[in-house]
Write a protein that holds these residues in place. Structure first.
Motif, mmCIF file in Angstrom:
data_model
loop_
_atom_site.group_PDB
_atom_site.id
_atom_site.type_symbol
_atom_site.label_atom_id
_atom_site.label_comp_id
_atom_site.label_asym_id
_atom_site.label_seq_id
_atom_site.Cartn_x
_atom_site.Cartn_y
_atom_site.Cartn_z
ATOM 1 N N GLY A 28 33.813 67.537 6.913
ATOM 2 C CA GLY A 28 34.241 66.188 6.547
ATOM 3 C C GLY A 28 34.177 65.238 7.735
ATOM 4 N N VAL A 29 34.585 65.716 8.905
ATOM 5 C CA VAL A 29 34.510 64.891 10.115
ATOM 6 C C VAL A 29 33.042 64.659 10.484
ATOM 7 N N ARG A 30 32.225 65.680 10.358
ATOM 8 C CA ARG A 30 30.803 65.536 10.663
ATOM 9 C C ARG A 30 30.163 64.473 9.770
ATOM 10 N N ARG A 31 30.525 64.469 8.489
ATOM 11 C CA ARG A 31 29.971 63.464 7.569
ATOM 12 C C ARG A 31 30.346 62.042 7.995
ATOM 13 N N LEU A 32 31.578 61.856 8.444
ATOM 14 C CA LEU A 32 31.981 60.528 8.900
ATOM 15 C C LEU A 32 31.203 60.115 10.150
ATOM 16 N N HIS A 33 31.017 61.034 11.068
ATOM 17 C CA HIS A 33 30.221 60.726 12.258
ATOM 18 C C HIS A 33 28.771 60.418 11.858
ATOM 19 N N SER A 34 28.247 61.112 10.870
ATOM 20 C CA SER A 34 26.885 60.831 10.387
ATOM 21 C C SER A 34 26.794 59.423 9.813
ATOM 22 N N ARG A 35 27.794 59.050 9.050
ATOM 23 C CA ARG A 35 27.806 57.696 8.487
ATOM 24 C C ARG A 35 27.862 56.646 9.596
ATOM 25 N N VAL B 24 41.791 72.982 14.558
ATOM 26 C CA VAL B 24 41.348 73.191 15.947
ATOM 27 C C VAL B 24 42.530 73.593 16.818
ATOM 28 N N TYR B 25 43.614 72.838 16.744
ATOM 29 C CA TYR B 25 44.767 73.133 17.601
ATOM 30 C C TYR B 25 45.462 74.432 17.201
ATOM 31 N N ARG B 26 45.433 74.782 15.932
ATOM 32 C CA ARG B 26 46.016 76.069 15.519
ATOM 33 C C ARG B 26 45.230 77.209 16.141
ATOM 34 N N ARG B 27 43.923 77.098 16.121
ATOM 35 C CA ARG B 27 43.093 78.156 16.707
ATOM 36 C C ARG B 27 43.158 78.147 18.234
ATOM 37 N N ALA B 28 43.383 76.984 18.828
ATOM 38 C CA ALA B 28 43.434 76.877 20.288
ATOM 39 C C ALA B 28 44.743 77.428 20.862
ATOM 40 N N TYR B 29 45.783 77.486 20.037
ATOM 41 C CA TYR B 29 47.088 77.942 20.520
ATOM 42 C C TYR B 29 46.984 79.393 21.002
ATOM 43 N N PRO B 30 47.553 79.715 22.155
ATOM 44 C CA PRO B 30 47.477 81.084 22.690
ATOM 45 C C PRO B 30 48.455 82.022 21.974
ATOM 46 N N GLU C 295 39.996 56.243 6.908
ATOM 47 C CA GLU C 295 39.081 57.340 6.580
ATOM 48 C C GLU C 295 39.013 58.351 7.726
ATOM 49 N N TRP C 296 38.904 57.819 8.951
ATOM 50 C CA TRP C 296 38.861 58.719 10.108
ATOM 51 C C TRP C 296 40.126 59.563 10.170
ATOM 52 N N ALA C 297 41.272 58.930 10.078
ATOM 53 C CA ALA C 297 42.538 59.665 10.184
ATOM 54 C C ALA C 297 42.656 60.711 9.083
ATOM 55 N N GLY C 298 42.262 60.346 7.865
ATOM 56 C CA GLY C 298 42.338 61.287 6.749
ATOM 57 C C GLY C 298 41.501 62.539 6.960
ATOM 58 N N ALA C 299 40.381 62.396 7.621
ATOM 59 C CA ALA C 299 39.527 63.554 7.895
ATOM 60 C C ALA C 299 39.953 64.282 9.166
ATOM 61 N N LEU C 300 40.398 63.520 10.159
ATOM 62 C CA LEU C 300 40.722 64.129 11.452
ATOM 63 C C LEU C 300 41.995 64.966 11.428
ATOM 64 N N VAL C 301 43.006 64.541 10.692
ATOM 65 C CA VAL C 301 44.275 65.292 10.717
ATOM 66 C C VAL C 301 44.068 66.753 10.318
ATOM 67 N N ALA D 35 50.134 72.710 16.739
ATOM 68 C CA ALA D 35 48.977 72.218 15.979
ATOM 69 C C ALA D 35 49.286 70.887 15.304
ATOM 70 N N ASP D 36 50.424 70.804 14.632
ATOM 71 C CA ASP D 36 50.771 69.578 13.912
ATOM 72 C C ASP D 36 50.955 68.389 14.852
ATOM 73 N N ALA D 37 51.696 68.587 15.935
ATOM 74 C CA ALA D 37 51.972 67.483 16.854
ATOM 75 C C ALA D 37 50.695 66.996 17.535
ATOM 76 N N ASN D 38 49.884 67.917 18.026
ATOM 77 C CA ASN D 38 48.642 67.518 18.689
ATOM 78 C C ASN D 38 47.673 66.867 17.714
ATOM 79 N N ALA D 39 47.579 67.411 16.518
ATOM 80 C CA ALA D 39 46.659 66.838 15.534
ATOM 81 C C ALA D 39 47.074 65.422 15.157
ATOM 82 N N LEU D 40 48.346 65.220 14.880
ATOM 83 C CA LEU D 40 48.808 63.878 14.498
ATOM 84 C C LEU D 40 48.597 62.865 15.614
ATOM 85 N N ALA D 41 48.981 63.228 16.816
ATOM 86 C CA ALA D 41 48.841 62.295 17.944
ATOM 87 C C ALA D 41 47.370 61.999 18.224
ATOM 88 N N ASN D 42 46.563 63.014 18.270
ATOM 89 C CA ASN D 42 45.161 62.814 18.618
ATOM 90 C C ASN D 42 44.359 62.217 17.470
#
Length: 189
Positions: free
Chosen positions: A34-41, A64-70, A52-58, A116-123
């Motif tokens: 979904g994010v890739r499609r927005l960047h393509s547009r 990403v942040y869930r997987r990045a967490y150690p 639209e960006w926020a809806g796809a990025l969250v 994950a939630d805090a980093n995703a929302l802020a970023n």
């Protein structure tokens, strides 16, 4: 740097790399798509709104942040601390092991979700504003290195823990760097 480079890099490198990591972890990778499609547009010159960006990025950044967490390291530390506490308070070995396992799972799951939630929302908010306005300064203020670092960690951890993780992290960083160089080259021509 023309903002087209940023969109090109996400379309050709970042989103596909994150999607591959999602699929390796058993997810469908649709959030990254979904994010890739927005960047393509945006790359095609279409205006994409901040909403639209926020809806796809969250959801994509939450993944990403869930997987990045150690997780494994945090779980081990929480378990060791809980086990030591239990032993110091005469739980006995069996009860101490049960307590440590239960505590580590609850503690680490909550911390990973919060991270994950805090980093995703802020970023997501910062990136959505930067992408919507094609604002290089706003993008710089969104700490893109931290985002790239999280992406590389998410990719490296997609294949689990173990000895190979540092090499997988370096390989992800190299792919991201090479992709950025290719995007800059395309933007310059």
């Amino acid at each position: 740097m023309p903002f087209r480079v940023v969109h090109d890099w996400h379309v050709r490198t970042v989103a596909p790399l994150l999607r591959q990591a999602s699929v390796r972890c058993g997810a469908d990778g649709e959030d990254q798509e979904g994010v890739r499609r927005l960047h393509s547009r945006a790359l095609a010159g279409e205006r994409v709104t901040e909403t639209e960006w926020a809806g796809a990025l969250v959801p994509a950044l939450t993944e990403v942040y869930r997987r990045a967490y150690p997780y494994a390291d945090a779980h081990a530390a929480a378990s060791a601390g809980a086990h030591a506490y239990a032993m110091d308070n005469d739980y006995g070995e069996e009860r101490a092991a049960e307590f440590a396992s239960f505590y580590a799972e609850l503690n680490t799951d909550a911390n990973a979700r919060s991270f994950a939630d805090a980093n995703a929302l802020a970023n997501a908010r910062a990136l959505a504003a930067a992408f919507a306005d094609a604002d290089e300064h706003a993008l710089a203020d969104a700490y893109p290195f931290a985002y790239v670092h999280a992406c590389a960690l998410a990719v490296a951890r997609a294949d689990g823990a173990g000895e190979g993780r540092p090499g997988r992290y370096r390989a992800a960083c190299e792919r991201l760097a090479d992709g950025l160089a290719d995007s800059v080259g395309r933007g310059a021509s």
